[in-house]
Design a protein around this motif. Sequence first.
Motif, PDB file in Angstrom:
ATOM      1  N   ALA A  45      -2.619  -0.746   9.387  1.00  0.00           N
ATOM      2  CA  ALA A  45      -1.257  -1.600  10.203  1.00  0.00           C
ATOM      3  C   ALA A  45      -2.093  -3.151  10.908  1.00  0.00           C
ATOM      4  O   ALA A  45      -1.991  -4.150  10.434  1.00  0.00           O
ATOM      5  N   ILE A  46      -2.209  -2.618  12.134  1.00  0.00           N
ATOM      6  CA  ILE A  46      -2.179  -3.221  13.392  1.00  0.00           C
ATOM      7  C   ILE A  46      -3.988  -3.271  13.054  1.00  0.00           C
ATOM      8  O   ILE A  46      -4.182  -5.169  13.056  1.00  0.00           O
ATOM      9  N   ASP A  47      -4.597  -3.675  12.149  1.00  0.00           N
ATOM     10  CA  ASP A  47      -5.707  -3.277  12.317  1.00  0.00           C
ATOM     11  C   ASP A  47      -5.897  -4.557  10.683  1.00  0.00           C
ATOM     12  O   ASP A  47      -6.963  -5.500  10.708  1.00  0.00           O
ATOM     13  N   HIS A  48      -5.021  -4.782   9.526  1.00  0.00           N
ATOM     14  CA  HIS A  48      -4.199  -5.418   9.058  1.00  0.00           C
ATOM     15  C   HIS A  48      -4.451  -6.532   9.678  1.00  0.00           C
ATOM     16  O   HIS A  48      -5.543  -7.833   9.312  1.00  0.00           O
TER      17      HIS A  48
ATOM     18  N   ASP B 289       0.844  -1.245  -0.446  1.00  0.00           N
ATOM     19  CA  ASP B 289       0.084   0.143  -0.112  1.00  0.00           C
ATOM     20  C   ASP B 289       0.382   1.449  -0.049  1.00  0.00           C
ATOM     21  O   ASP B 289       2.054   1.342   0.659  1.00  0.00           O
ATOM     22  N   ASP B 290       0.288   2.821  -0.609  1.00  0.00           N
ATOM     23  CA  ASP B 290       1.152   3.247  -0.635  1.00  0.00           C
ATOM     24  C   ASP B 290       1.601   4.097   1.000  1.00  0.00           C
ATOM     25  O   ASP B 290       2.425   5.050   0.540  1.00  0.00           O
ATOM     26  N   GLU B 291       0.306   4.478   1.555  1.00  0.00           N
ATOM     27  CA  GLU B 291       0.762   4.548   3.013  1.00  0.00           C
ATOM     28  C   GLU B 291       1.759   4.415   4.000  1.00  0.00           C
ATOM     29  O   GLU B 291       2.224   4.173   4.478  1.00  0.00           O
ATOM     30  N   TYR B 292       2.332   2.889   2.982  1.00  0.00           N
ATOM     31  CA  TYR B 292       3.408   1.946   4.042  1.00  0.00           C
ATOM     32  C   TYR B 292       4.988   2.142   3.501  1.00  0.00           C
ATOM     33  O   TYR B 292       5.835   2.131   3.736  1.00  0.00           O
ATOM     34  N   LYS B 293       4.676   3.610   3.060  1.00  0.00           N
ATOM     35  CA  LYS B 293       6.140   3.752   1.951  1.00  0.00           C
ATOM     36  C   LYS B 293       7.304   4.077   2.522  1.00  0.00           C
ATOM     37  O   LYS B 293       8.502   3.929   1.969  1.00  0.00           O
ATOM     38  N   PHE B 294       7.466   4.507   4.060  1.00  0.00           N
ATOM     39  CA  PHE B 294       7.786   5.385   5.135  1.00  0.00           C
ATOM     40  C   PHE B 294       8.012   4.129   6.118  1.00  0.00           C
ATOM     41  O   PHE B 294       7.760   4.533   7.449  1.00  0.00           O
TER      42      PHE B 294
END
Length: 388
Positions: A118-121, A99-104
């Motif tokens: 990420a935790i919810d995933h 996912d783009d949000e996880y770039k950093f």
Amino acid sequence: MTRLTPAILSELEKQSIELPSWAFGNSGTRFKVFGTPGTPRDPWEKIADAAQVNEYTALAPTVALHIPWDLVDSFDDLRKHAEDHGVALGTINSNTFQDDEYKFGALTHEDAAIRQKAIDHHLACIDVMDATGSRDLKIWLAEGSNYPGQADLRGRQDRLNESLQKIYARFGDDQRLVLEYKFFEPAFYHTDVPDWGTSYAQVSTLGDKAMVCLDTGHHAPGTNIEFIVMQLLRLGKLGSFDFNSRFYADDDLIVGAADPFQLFRILFEVIRGGGLNNPDVAFMLDQCHNVEEKIPGQIRSVLNVQEMTARALLVDKDALTAAQKSGDVLAANAVFMDAFYTDVRPALAEWRESRGLAGDPMAAYAASGYQQKIAADRVGGVQAGWGA
């Protein structure tokens, strides 16, 4: 012909190696993914293909899933589908690297909202485990930084631990968290979980249901992997293996292809440390078949593990211990090499036939017509994740 003792055959009969669903789809390098005829179009077909490996080897009774690559409307139905094919659903693998949000970062991100996503995933992955009956949630994190000064190294470790604590709190009594490590890629300056020590440090703070996953391709060149195996078994924290092979980095090639002697040495330490056929230590493949056919590639892989296990079980432990205690370096090494150089393939073929299996599983699968059937029936299949 070398004879395998009843005690060795008993251990081999209990051996099981979990297959990764993604190994049956199109996957490859960062540069090209080559499509192959008969590639699965969905998780249902991945499981049907995995069942072929177990049919011809009796070595692969479970299939690991990757979320969201293997999402389906009903995991109850997928579980029954697997059982109808003679296998079960195994480890659930999370994905916070696309996912783009996880770039950093994901579980380490500075932004609490992104960390919560990420935790919810992972909590959703545990819901899948509840439906499939899976015991293990395997977490691999593609998180880190590329440049000095880019990130607060200590802050990221603190945030990772906080995130893992929240995930761990959701586990049932019979479920486990298994944290995988990798020394580089896709982050190159630093990786948040780069080695067994970092993984061990993180899971040790969580509790008894948190373990370390060792991927045989996730180490720097020259690393003594069998030493790590020994240490994690000694500490009671080796939860699972991801078996593959590497020439340079995380190549994800067929296990034993690059260095069969290393695989032998690893399996000897597994046996020495009580990890063989120990329910607390799961064997799994984590490979990509980019240029070879996928089902035969998986058959070859589990047979390689079985063969090197048989050789490792042939080590004369009494002679080895005597040589070690007396300081006879060459004698001790000779005990190792005698077992490694023993050709156990004819004995294994004879043993398979005595159990109603094909002596040569590769040839039996090739003659079955299954590959030709799926190539004709499946059109446009890409199902893997990377290649989808």
